[in-house]
Write a protein that holds these residues in place. Structure first.
Motif, mmCIF file in Angstrom:
data_model
loop_
_atom_site.group_PDB
_atom_site.id
_atom_site.type_symbol
_atom_site.label_atom_id
_atom_site.label_comp_id
_atom_site.label_asym_id
_atom_site.label_seq_id
_atom_site.Cartn_x
_atom_site.Cartn_y
_atom_site.Cartn_z
ATOM 1 N N GLY A 204 16.032 -5.751 5.623
ATOM 2 C CA GLY A 204 15.795 -4.513 5.198
ATOM 3 C C GLY A 204 16.718 -3.351 5.033
ATOM 4 N N VAL A 205 18.001 -3.849 5.283
ATOM 5 C CA VAL A 205 19.037 -2.874 4.888
ATOM 6 C C VAL A 205 19.660 -2.864 3.613
ATOM 7 C CG1 VAL A 205 21.324 -1.995 5.794
ATOM 8 C CG2 VAL A 205 19.539 -2.686 7.312
ATOM 9 N N VAL A 206 19.946 -1.905 3.060
ATOM 10 C CA VAL A 206 20.617 -1.919 1.716
ATOM 11 C C VAL A 206 22.187 -1.863 1.962
ATOM 12 C CG1 VAL A 206 21.152 -0.736 -0.581
ATOM 13 C CG2 VAL A 206 18.836 -0.962 0.401
ATOM 14 N N ASP A 207 22.967 -2.901 1.877
ATOM 15 C CA ASP A 207 24.363 -2.857 2.410
ATOM 16 C C ASP A 207 25.357 -2.645 1.130
ATOM 17 O OD1 ASP A 207 23.572 -5.416 1.158
ATOM 18 O OD2 ASP A 207 24.524 -6.586 2.994
ATOM 19 N N PHE A 208 24.898 -3.356 -0.093
ATOM 20 C CA PHE A 208 25.468 -3.095 -1.162
ATOM 21 C C PHE A 208 24.709 -2.583 -2.365
ATOM 22 C CE2 PHE A 208 28.408 -5.801 0.882
ATOM 23 C CZ PHE A 208 29.586 -5.228 0.550
ATOM 24 N N PRO A 209 24.734 -1.523 -3.161
ATOM 25 C CA PRO A 209 23.959 -1.380 -4.300
ATOM 26 C C PRO A 209 24.064 -2.462 -5.304
ATOM 27 C CG PRO A 209 25.776 0.076 -4.486
ATOM 28 C CD PRO A 209 25.959 -0.537 -3.145
ATOM 29 N N ALA A 210 23.272 -2.751 -6.537
ATOM 30 C CA ALA A 210 23.445 -3.698 -7.420
ATOM 31 C C ALA A 210 23.458 -3.461 -8.644
ATOM 32 C CB ALA A 210 22.245 -4.852 -7.112
ATOM 33 N N TYR A 211 23.809 -4.040 -9.592
ATOM 34 C CA TYR A 211 24.025 -3.926 -11.112
ATOM 35 C C TYR A 211 23.933 -5.286 -11.893
ATOM 36 C CZ TYR A 211 25.565 -2.853 -15.787
ATOM 37 O OH TYR A 211 25.710 -2.655 -17.187
ATOM 38 N N LEU A 212 22.794 -5.403 -12.471
ATOM 39 C CA LEU A 212 22.373 -6.883 -13.252
ATOM 40 C C LEU A 212 22.171 -7.878 -11.969
ATOM 41 C CD1 LEU A 212 24.847 -6.676 -16.066
ATOM 42 C CD2 LEU A 212 22.471 -6.304 -15.994
ATOM 43 N N GLY A 213 21.903 -7.376 -10.910
ATOM 44 C CA GLY A 213 21.703 -8.493 -9.557
ATOM 45 C C GLY A 213 22.951 -8.547 -8.933
ATOM 46 N N TYR A 214 23.996 -8.123 -9.553
ATOM 47 C CA TYR A 214 25.452 -8.226 -8.638
ATOM 48 C C TYR A 214 25.720 -7.169 -7.640
ATOM 49 C CZ TYR A 214 26.324 -11.146 -12.746
ATOM 50 O OH TYR A 214 26.109 -12.234 -13.731
ATOM 51 N N LYS A 215 26.078 -7.742 -6.558
ATOM 52 C CA LYS A 215 26.556 -6.602 -5.351
ATOM 53 C C LYS A 215 27.550 -5.852 -5.904
ATOM 54 C CE LYS A 215 26.998 -9.823 -2.400
ATOM 55 N NZ LYS A 215 27.228 -10.650 -1.344
ATOM 56 N N ILE A 216 27.810 -4.356 -5.599
ATOM 57 C CA ILE A 216 28.618 -3.611 -6.258
ATOM 58 C C ILE A 216 29.717 -3.394 -5.187
ATOM 59 C CG2 ILE A 216 29.164 -1.257 -7.348
ATOM 60 C CD1 ILE A 216 26.444 -1.435 -8.478
ATOM 61 N N ILE A 217 30.909 -3.629 -5.467
ATOM 62 C CA ILE A 217 32.053 -3.094 -4.545
ATOM 63 C C ILE A 217 32.747 -1.948 -5.248
ATOM 64 C CG2 ILE A 217 34.114 -3.863 -3.411
ATOM 65 C CD1 ILE A 217 33.227 -6.619 -3.936
ATOM 66 N N ILE A 218 32.726 -0.793 -4.827
ATOM 67 C CA ILE A 218 33.437 0.289 -5.461
ATOM 68 C C ILE A 218 34.666 0.717 -4.776
ATOM 69 C CG2 ILE A 218 33.065 2.939 -5.864
ATOM 70 C CD1 ILE A 218 30.016 2.385 -5.221
ATOM 71 N N ASP A 219 35.851 0.653 -5.513
ATOM 72 C CA ASP A 219 37.209 0.824 -5.151
ATOM 73 C C ASP A 219 38.016 1.730 -6.127
ATOM 74 O OD1 ASP A 219 39.871 0.851 -4.023
ATOM 75 O OD2 ASP A 219 39.386 -1.190 -3.039
ATOM 76 N N ASP A 220 38.483 2.837 -5.782
ATOM 77 C CA ASP A 220 39.118 3.630 -6.595
ATOM 78 C C ASP A 220 40.638 3.381 -6.895
ATOM 79 O OD1 ASP A 220 36.901 5.378 -7.529
ATOM 80 O OD2 ASP A 220 37.654 7.211 -6.065
ATOM 81 N N ALA A 221 41.005 2.236 -6.005
ATOM 82 C CA ALA A 221 42.372 1.632 -6.454
ATOM 83 C C ALA A 221 42.106 0.928 -7.835
ATOM 84 C CB ALA A 221 42.707 0.512 -5.281
ATOM 85 N N LEU A 222 40.976 0.792 -8.250
ATOM 86 C CA LEU A 222 40.885 0.012 -9.481
ATOM 87 C C LEU A 222 40.924 1.217 -10.658
ATOM 88 C CD1 LEU A 222 37.857 -2.288 -8.868
ATOM 89 C CD2 LEU A 222 40.385 -3.130 -9.517
ATOM 90 N N ALA A 223 42.010 1.947 -10.655
ATOM 91 C CA ALA A 223 42.270 3.044 -11.454
ATOM 92 C C ALA A 223 42.548 2.622 -12.716
ATOM 93 C CB ALA A 223 43.389 3.952 -10.838
ATOM 94 N N PRO A 224 41.950 3.579 -13.688
ATOM 95 C CA PRO A 224 42.393 3.309 -15.367
ATOM 96 C C PRO A 224 43.749 3.726 -15.723
ATOM 97 C CG PRO A 224 41.190 5.562 -14.795
ATOM 98 C CD PRO A 224 41.391 4.857 -13.597
ATOM 99 N N VAL A 225 44.028 2.859 -16.605
ATOM 100 C CA VAL A 225 45.447 3.178 -17.508
ATOM 101 C C VAL A 225 45.186 3.425 -18.819
ATOM 102 C CG1 VAL A 225 47.564 2.044 -18.188
ATOM 103 C CG2 VAL A 225 46.396 1.341 -15.859
ATOM 104 N N ASN A 226 45.427 4.861 -19.044
ATOM 105 C CA ASN A 226 45.285 5.354 -20.276
ATOM 106 C C ASN A 226 43.734 5.436 -20.796
ATOM 107 O OD1 ASN A 226 48.056 5.857 -20.867
ATOM 108 N ND2 ASN A 226 48.304 3.805 -21.589
ATOM 109 N N GLY A 227 42.902 5.538 -19.762
ATOM 110 C CA GLY A 227 41.456 5.810 -19.833
ATOM 111 C C GLY A 227 40.818 4.401 -20.126
ATOM 112 N N ILE A 228 41.411 3.090 -19.719
ATOM 113 C CA ILE A 228 40.856 1.820 -19.756
ATOM 114 C C ILE A 228 40.649 1.343 -18.547
ATOM 115 C CG2 ILE A 228 41.335 -0.707 -20.344
ATOM 116 C CD1 ILE A 228 43.128 0.491 -22.770
ATOM 117 N N TYR A 229 39.559 0.765 -18.002
ATOM 118 C CA TYR A 229 39.140 0.387 -16.781
ATOM 119 C C TYR A 229 39.037 -1.220 -16.774
ATOM 120 C CZ TYR A 229 37.686 5.200 -15.647
ATOM 121 O OH TYR A 229 37.732 6.452 -15.578
ATOM 122 N N CYS A 230 39.298 -1.693 -15.729
ATOM 123 C CA CYS A 230 39.058 -3.065 -15.495
ATOM 124 C C CYS A 230 37.998 -3.244 -14.407
ATOM 125 C CB CYS A 230 40.416 -3.748 -14.818
ATOM 126 S SG CYS A 230 41.780 -3.906 -15.970
#
Length: 319
Positions: A204-230
């Protein structure tokens, strides 16, 4: 007033395993399921060496044959492959001046251990992102990535459709994908589109939010390069994770700097975080064991198994 010494508060043989276990508990990488601790990797790391070899069986080949009372079955060859993972030897030292506030608590060993575990957790996420940069630089660039960042206008932005296009790269193995890692700005964009779900787990605990059913991991180390994200999709256990203490390595050590009257706490680790199916092959490295820059070098990685067996996909996009 007498100065409290770190050596009076921390018991090394208890402290080192505590830090490792705490790191696992705190890690979004581990808790999301994309990296799974592997006792075999632990034991291989403890034996020492700069790499560990992980043999695997290749998929069986050939078609079935009709049984006959006059002809024998024709055996096919069972082939094996070899995946090589680098062992990462890392360490850090802190003086008691930096730890003085946390060591003033009722349980200083636990307090210091939690701080160091959180610090190592951040380092592991940096390692993971460096590896992703390396393996998608060449080894998985064509087979496991979709790039829409060069399109015009809104067509370059992340959408559910573009994420599903990346998912489809794995064909019928795409059902193995369970988590998605993204920058916080990408997450916020999807929030604005009202596309984030909050689904409780079996407790009954929301440990991860989800998008299209996938658990979301948020990490700002995935920084954009020239406005392009991975943004990355992961299968459970696509990364093997190991921790060990070779005989030549002292995991925890206290040092006294008599000249400055400071106590120093040193934490060292031998660890492995490896994308299964992509081998560390003929690497060119700049130090005794790989740095994050070495891990991000595309020339140090080679795909060694079939595409569907590597449960990672990447989408390059804008927002």
């Amino acid at each position: 007033m007498a100065k409290t010494k770190i050596a009076d508060l921390i018991i090394p043989e208890l402290f080192a395993p505590y830090v490792i276990n705490q790191t696992k508990e705190l890690s979004a990488i581990i808790n999301s399921g994309i990296a799974q601790s592997n006792p075999l990797l632990d034991s291989l790391i403890e034996k020492g060496g700069k790499t560990v070899n992980m043999p695997f069986m290749k998929p069986l080949t050939g078609s079935d044959e009709v049984l006959s009372d006059s002809e024998a079955l024709v055996p096919e060859k069972i082939s094996a492959g070899k995946d090589i993972a680098p062992v990462l030897i890392r360490g850090k030292a802190w003086s008691s001046n930096e730890l003085a506030g946390s060591l003033a608590g009722s349980d200083p060993m636990t307090s210091a251990g939690e701080q160091i575990a959180k610090w190592w957790n951040i380092q592991e996420q940096k390692i993971l992102i460096s590896i992703l940069t390396g393996i998608f630089g060449e080894a998985l660039k064509d087979s496991h990535s979709v790039d829409i960042s060069g399109k015009t206008g809104a067509a370059a932005n992340i959408t559910a459709g573009s994420v599903l296009d990346a998912k489809q790269l794995l064909g019928d193995a795409a059902s193995d994908l369970k988590a998605i890692a993204m920058h916080s700005a990408v997450f916020t964009t999807l929030q604005k589109q009202d596309l984030i779900e909050y689904i409780p787990n079996s407790q009954g605990v929301v440990d991860f939010p989800a998008y299209l059913g996938y658990k979301i991991i948020i990490d700002d180390a995935l920084a954009p390069v020239n406005g392009i994200y991975c943004t990355y999709l992961f299968a459970d256990g696509v990364f093997g994770r190991g921790d060990g203490a070779p005989d030549s390595l002292t995991p925890v050590e206290m040092h006294r700097d008599a000249l400055s009257s400071d106590d120093i706490l040193i934490s060292r680790r031998a660890l492995c975080l490896h994308p299964l199916g992509v081998s560390w092959t003929n690497p060119v490295i700049t130090s005794a064991t790989p740095t994050n820059t070495d891990l991000a070098n595309k020339n140090n990685w080679q795909k060694v198994t079939e595409d569907k067996a590597i449960g990672i996909a990447m989408l390059k996009h804008k927002i």
